[in-house]
Design a protein around this motif. Structure first.
Motif, PDB file in Angstrom:
ATOM      1  N   PHE A   1       0.818  -1.335  -0.041  1.00  0.00           N
ATOM      2  CA  PHE A   1       0.129   0.112  -0.044  1.00  0.00           C
ATOM      3  C   PHE A   1       0.810   1.226  -0.030  1.00  0.00           C
ATOM      4  O   PHE A   1       0.207   2.441   0.263  1.00  0.00           O
ATOM      5  N   THR A   2       2.348   1.115   0.096  1.00  0.00           N
ATOM      6  CA  THR A   2       3.024   2.255   0.045  1.00  0.00           C
ATOM      7  C   THR A   2       2.821   3.159  -1.360  1.00  0.00           C
ATOM      8  O   THR A   2       3.102   4.272  -1.124  1.00  0.00           O
ATOM      9  N   ASP A   3       2.315   2.659  -2.266  1.00  0.00           N
ATOM     10  CA  ASP A   3       1.936   3.342  -3.554  1.00  0.00           C
ATOM     11  C   ASP A   3       0.880   4.041  -3.567  1.00  0.00           C
ATOM     12  O   ASP A   3       0.550   4.719  -4.707  1.00  0.00           O
ATOM     13  N   CYS A   4      -0.051   3.759  -2.582  1.00  0.00           N
ATOM     14  CA  CYS A   4      -1.235   4.636  -2.528  1.00  0.00           C
ATOM     15  C   CYS A   4      -1.573   5.024  -1.104  1.00  0.00           C
ATOM     16  O   CYS A   4      -2.356   4.706  -0.301  1.00  0.00           O
ATOM     17  N   PRO A   5      -0.726   6.274  -0.869  1.00  0.00           N
ATOM     18  CA  PRO A   5      -0.702   6.790   0.524  1.00  0.00           C
ATOM     19  C   PRO A   5      -2.010   7.569   0.792  1.00  0.00           C
ATOM     20  O   PRO A   5      -2.345   7.557   1.969  1.00  0.00           O
ATOM     21  N   GLU A   6      -2.710   7.770  -0.125  1.00  0.00           N
ATOM     22  CA  GLU A   6      -4.135   8.542  -0.019  1.00  0.00           C
ATOM     23  C   GLU A   6      -5.043   7.339   0.545  1.00  0.00           C
ATOM     24  O   GLU A   6      -5.971   8.106   1.278  1.00  0.00           O
ATOM     25  N   TRP A   7      -4.796   6.414   0.638  1.00  0.00           N
ATOM     26  CA  TRP A   7      -5.829   5.523   0.815  1.00  0.00           C
ATOM     27  C   TRP A   7      -5.315   4.776   2.543  1.00  0.00           C
ATOM     28  O   TRP A   7      -6.163   4.025   3.053  1.00  0.00           O
ATOM     29  N   ALA A   8      -4.275   5.151   2.911  1.00  0.00           N
ATOM     30  CA  ALA A   8      -3.620   4.610   4.010  1.00  0.00           C
ATOM     31  C   ALA A   8      -4.627   5.034   5.390  1.00  0.00           C
ATOM     32  O   ALA A   8      -4.869   3.944   6.074  1.00  0.00           O
ATOM     33  N   LEU A   9      -4.826   6.343   5.452  1.00  0.00           N
ATOM     34  CA  LEU A   9      -5.823   6.548   6.674  1.00  0.00           C
ATOM     35  C   LEU A   9      -7.365   5.720   6.620  1.00  0.00           C
ATOM     36  O   LEU A   9      -7.738   5.375   7.645  1.00  0.00           O
TER      37      LEU A   9
ATOM     38  N   VAL B   1      -2.695 -11.564  15.238  1.00  0.00           N
ATOM     39  CA  VAL B   1      -1.360 -11.861  14.736  1.00  0.00           C
ATOM     40  C   VAL B   1      -1.090 -10.868  13.692  1.00  0.00           C
ATOM     41  O   VAL B   1       0.091 -10.460  13.283  1.00  0.00           O
ATOM     42  N   THR B   2      -2.068 -10.571  12.574  1.00  0.00           N
ATOM     43  CA  THR B   2      -1.938  -9.983  11.522  1.00  0.00           C
ATOM     44  C   THR B   2      -2.549  -8.611  11.264  1.00  0.00           C
ATOM     45  O   THR B   2      -2.114  -7.619  10.687  1.00  0.00           O
ATOM     46  N   VAL B   3      -3.719  -8.370  12.095  1.00  0.00           N
ATOM     47  CA  VAL B   3      -4.182  -7.051  11.743  1.00  0.00           C
ATOM     48  C   VAL B   3      -3.879  -5.641  12.311  1.00  0.00           C
ATOM     49  O   VAL B   3      -3.555  -4.837  11.724  1.00  0.00           O
ATOM     50  N   PRO B   4      -3.110  -5.826  13.474  1.00  0.00           N
ATOM     51  CA  PRO B   4      -2.256  -4.946  13.985  1.00  0.00           C
ATOM     52  C   PRO B   4      -1.000  -4.452  13.165  1.00  0.00           C
ATOM     53  O   PRO B   4      -0.857  -3.242  13.014  1.00  0.00           O
ATOM     54  N   GLN B   5      -0.489  -5.632  12.512  1.00  0.00           N
ATOM     55  CA  GLN B   5       0.776  -5.343  11.794  1.00  0.00           C
ATOM     56  C   GLN B   5       0.305  -4.596  10.542  1.00  0.00           C
ATOM     57  O   GLN B   5       1.013  -3.836  10.048  1.00  0.00           O
ATOM     58  N   MET B   6      -0.562  -5.121   9.977  1.00  0.00           N
ATOM     59  CA  MET B   6      -1.345  -4.266   8.819  1.00  0.00           C
ATOM     60  C   MET B   6      -1.522  -3.125   8.997  1.00  0.00           C
ATOM     61  O   MET B   6      -1.454  -2.060   8.059  1.00  0.00           O
ATOM     62  N   MET B   7      -2.016  -2.572  10.089  1.00  0.00           N
ATOM     63  CA  MET B   7      -2.399  -1.321  10.532  1.00  0.00           C
ATOM     64  C   MET B   7      -0.888  -0.424  10.683  1.00  0.00           C
ATOM     65  O   MET B   7      -1.202   0.843  10.336  1.00  0.00           O
ATOM     66  N   VAL B   8      -0.224  -1.016  11.408  1.00  0.00           N
ATOM     67  CA  VAL B   8       1.052  -0.302  11.279  1.00  0.00           C
ATOM     68  C   VAL B   8       1.745   0.113   9.836  1.00  0.00           C
ATOM     69  O   VAL B   8       2.191   1.021   9.738  1.00  0.00           O
ATOM     70  N   VAL B   9       1.693  -0.830   8.925  1.00  0.00           N
ATOM     71  CA  VAL B   9       2.109  -0.776   7.559  1.00  0.00           C
ATOM     72  C   VAL B   9       1.485   0.429   6.818  1.00  0.00           C
ATOM     73  O   VAL B   9       2.073   1.093   6.464  1.00  0.00           O
ATOM     74  N   LEU B  10      -0.154   0.520   7.263  1.00  0.00           N
ATOM     75  CA  LEU B  10      -0.756   1.507   6.629  1.00  0.00           C
ATOM     76  C   LEU B  10      -0.272   3.061   7.239  1.00  0.00           C
ATOM     77  O   LEU B  10      -0.279   4.029   6.760  1.00  0.00           O
ATOM     78  N   LEU B  11      -0.247   2.959   8.695  1.00  0.00           N
ATOM     79  CA  LEU B  11      -0.155   4.160   9.451  1.00  0.00           C
ATOM     80  C   LEU B  11       1.529   4.917   9.165  1.00  0.00           C
ATOM     81  O   LEU B  11       1.436   5.970   8.913  1.00  0.00           O
ATOM     82  N   GLU B  12       2.242   3.855   8.965  1.00  0.00           N
ATOM     83  CA  GLU B  12       3.526   4.362   8.620  1.00  0.00           C
ATOM     84  C   GLU B  12       4.084   4.339   7.321  1.00  0.00           C
ATOM     85  O   GLU B  12       5.459   4.503   7.085  1.00  0.00           O
ATOM     86  N   HIS B  13       3.243   3.754   6.488  1.00  0.00           N
ATOM     87  CA  HIS B  13       3.572   3.721   4.962  1.00  0.00           C
ATOM     88  C   HIS B  13       4.565   2.801   4.731  1.00  0.00           C
ATOM     89  O   HIS B  13       5.718   3.011   4.265  1.00  0.00           O
ATOM     90  N   GLY B  14       4.708   1.541   5.435  1.00  0.00           N
ATOM     91  CA  GLY B  14       5.701   0.637   5.472  1.00  0.00           C
ATOM     92  C   GLY B  14       6.203  -0.001   6.911  1.00  0.00           C
ATOM     93  O   GLY B  14       6.083   0.918   7.695  1.00  0.00           O
ATOM     94  N   ALA B  15       6.675  -0.860   7.127  1.00  0.00           N
ATOM     95  CA  ALA B  15       7.213  -1.355   8.376  1.00  0.00           C
ATOM     96  C   ALA B  15       8.374  -2.170   8.182  1.00  0.00           C
ATOM     97  O   ALA B  15       8.328  -3.059   7.153  1.00  0.00           O
ATOM     98  N   ALA B  16       9.202  -2.008   8.935  1.00  0.00           N
ATOM     99  CA  ALA B  16      10.550  -3.126   9.227  1.00  0.00           C
ATOM    100  C   ALA B  16      10.263  -4.065  10.374  1.00  0.00           C
ATOM    101  O   ALA B  16      10.010  -3.756  11.295  1.00  0.00           O
ATOM    102  N   LEU B  17      10.482  -5.300   9.932  1.00  0.00           N
ATOM    103  CA  LEU B  17      10.553  -6.305  10.786  1.00  0.00           C
ATOM    104  C   LEU B  17      11.479  -7.151  10.859  1.00  0.00           C
ATOM    105  O   LEU B  17      12.370  -7.609   9.804  1.00  0.00           O
ATOM    106  N   SER B  18      12.196  -7.429  12.046  1.00  0.00           N
ATOM    107  CA  SER B  18      13.418  -8.136  12.130  1.00  0.00           C
ATOM    108  C   SER B  18      13.076  -9.675  11.538  1.00  0.00           C
ATOM    109  O   SER B  18      11.951 -10.053  11.384  1.00  0.00           O
ATOM    110  N   TYR B  19      14.135 -10.371  11.231  1.00  0.00           N
ATOM    111  CA  TYR B  19      14.090 -11.751  10.935  1.00  0.00           C
ATOM    112  C   TYR B  19      13.286 -12.497  11.934  1.00  0.00           C
ATOM    113  O   TYR B  19      12.515 -13.449  11.464  1.00  0.00           O
ATOM    114  N   THR B  20      13.670 -12.200  12.943  1.00  0.00           N
ATOM    115  CA  THR B  20      13.249 -13.167  14.215  1.00  0.00           C
ATOM    116  C   THR B  20      11.700 -12.592  14.360  1.00  0.00           C
ATOM    117  O   THR B  20      10.789 -13.747  14.616  1.00  0.00           O
ATOM    118  N   ARG B  21      11.313 -11.392  14.227  1.00  0.00           N
ATOM    119  CA  ARG B  21       9.988 -11.073  14.481  1.00  0.00           C
ATOM    120  C   ARG B  21       8.891 -11.517  13.364  1.00  0.00           C
ATOM    121  O   ARG B  21       7.742 -12.142  13.322  1.00  0.00           O
TER     122      ARG B  21
END
Length: 311
Positions: free
Chosen positions: A17-25, A76-96
């Motif tokens: 979704f980083t290519d559609c920032p207007e849809w993030a919120l 397990v998944t939805v909070p991560q989706m919301m972080v991706v949308l709110l921050e326009h991407g997210a970095a996850l460690s290999y372990t996470r």
């Protein structure tokens, strides 16, 4: 170049979704609403089943565990989706990323097993009603659920170990909303045939095996229903299975599309839409499906609402 391509990956970048920032919120607010409804609906279903003695039956015991899995599965998944949308991407460690993949596989596998056990429960109720009490005992239900959790744990361990012993290339960008198998496989390089075979074998063991149990159970159920002489009797008997059949169709339909097909040349956008459906929408719909199409649940719900109004 070969040395660069085989650089050790220490983190993954989720860039969906980083290519559609207007849809993030708007999407963030939508996912937040769906997640809250999922938590309230499934926790309410569990409380309703625990609180009403009429619902202390094998079917509702299994349904309470399905609702609990839906809460875990979605969390397990939805909070991560919301972080991706709110921050326009997210970095996850290999372990996470590995932990998220393990938990997602664990809860998803248990969901599959529980739906298969519930199909068997409906088969016994319809085809062997006189033996239902002796077959679906409290001890048997506990054993079924324990088996589902154990098989889910084993499946998740094997799939996670197989997936994360793959060699990932220098490109660590995942065009997805959480760490799932199809986008991870697109980042692999080198010979990964052994791990992929193990992953496919376990996918076949979980999804088609559970579907086989469900299909065979419903085949016997349909035959038994057709033998009922009255139309009203057939409709009443089928109504006891309608909620479960609806939930099964939605859940396994999306899983088949996502995991049991060739992903070569498939669009990430289509995969994202399907993954959103089975990770967010279906866990939200399950309480509605079982409450709106189930007489006992509706009666228990009205009883609770009536008490709330009187107090």
């Amino acid at each position: 170049m070969a040395q660069v391509n085989l650089t050790m990956v220490t983190e993954f970048l989720l860039i969906a979704f980083t290519d559609c920032p207007e849809w993030a919120l708007p999407l963030f607010l939508l996912f937040l609403l769906i997640y809250l409804v999922t938590l309230l609906g499934n926790s309410g279903m569990i409380a309703l089943i625990r609180g009403d003695r009429r619902l202390h039956t094998p079917m509702y015991f299994l349904l309470s565990h399905l609702s609990f899995m839906d809460i875990c599965y979605s969390s397990v998944t939805v909070p991560q989706m919301m972080v991706v949308l709110l921050e326009h991407g997210a970095a996850l460690s290999y372990t996470r990323c590995a932990a998220q993949f393990f938990l997602f596989t664990f809860f998803g596998s248990i969901d599959c097993y529980l739906l298969a056990i519930m199909a068997y429960d409906r088969y016994v109720a319809v085809c062997q009603p006189l033996l239902y009490v002796t077959i679906m005992t409290q001890k048997a239900c506990f054993c079924f659920v324990f088996g589902a959790y154990t098989a889910g744990l084993f499946s998740a361990l094997v799939r996670t170990i197989s997936a994360f012993t793959l060699t990932f290339c220098a490109n660590n960008e995942i065009d997805f909303i959480f760490c799932d198998l199809p986008p991870l496989l697109k980042l692999t390089c080198g010979d990964s045939s052994t791990q992929e075979i193990i992953i496919i074998v376990f996918a076949i063991f979980v999804i088609p095996a559970c579907m086989a149990v469900i299909l065979v159970s419903y085949l016997f159920i349909v035959v038994a229903i057709l033998r009922i002489p009255s139309v009203g009797g057939r409709a009443k008997t089928f109504s006891t299975c309608a909620s479960h059949l609806t939930a099964v169709s939605l859940f396994f339909g999306t899983l088949i599309f996502m995991y049991l097909r060739d992903h070569a040349g498939q669009s990430s956008e289509k995969d994202r839409v399907v993954s959103v459906f089975y990770t967010t929408v279906i866990p939200m719909l399950n309480p509605l499906i079982y409450s709106l199409r189930n007489k006992e649940v509706k009666e228990a719900l009205w009883k609770v609402l009536s008490r709330a109004q009187l107090s």
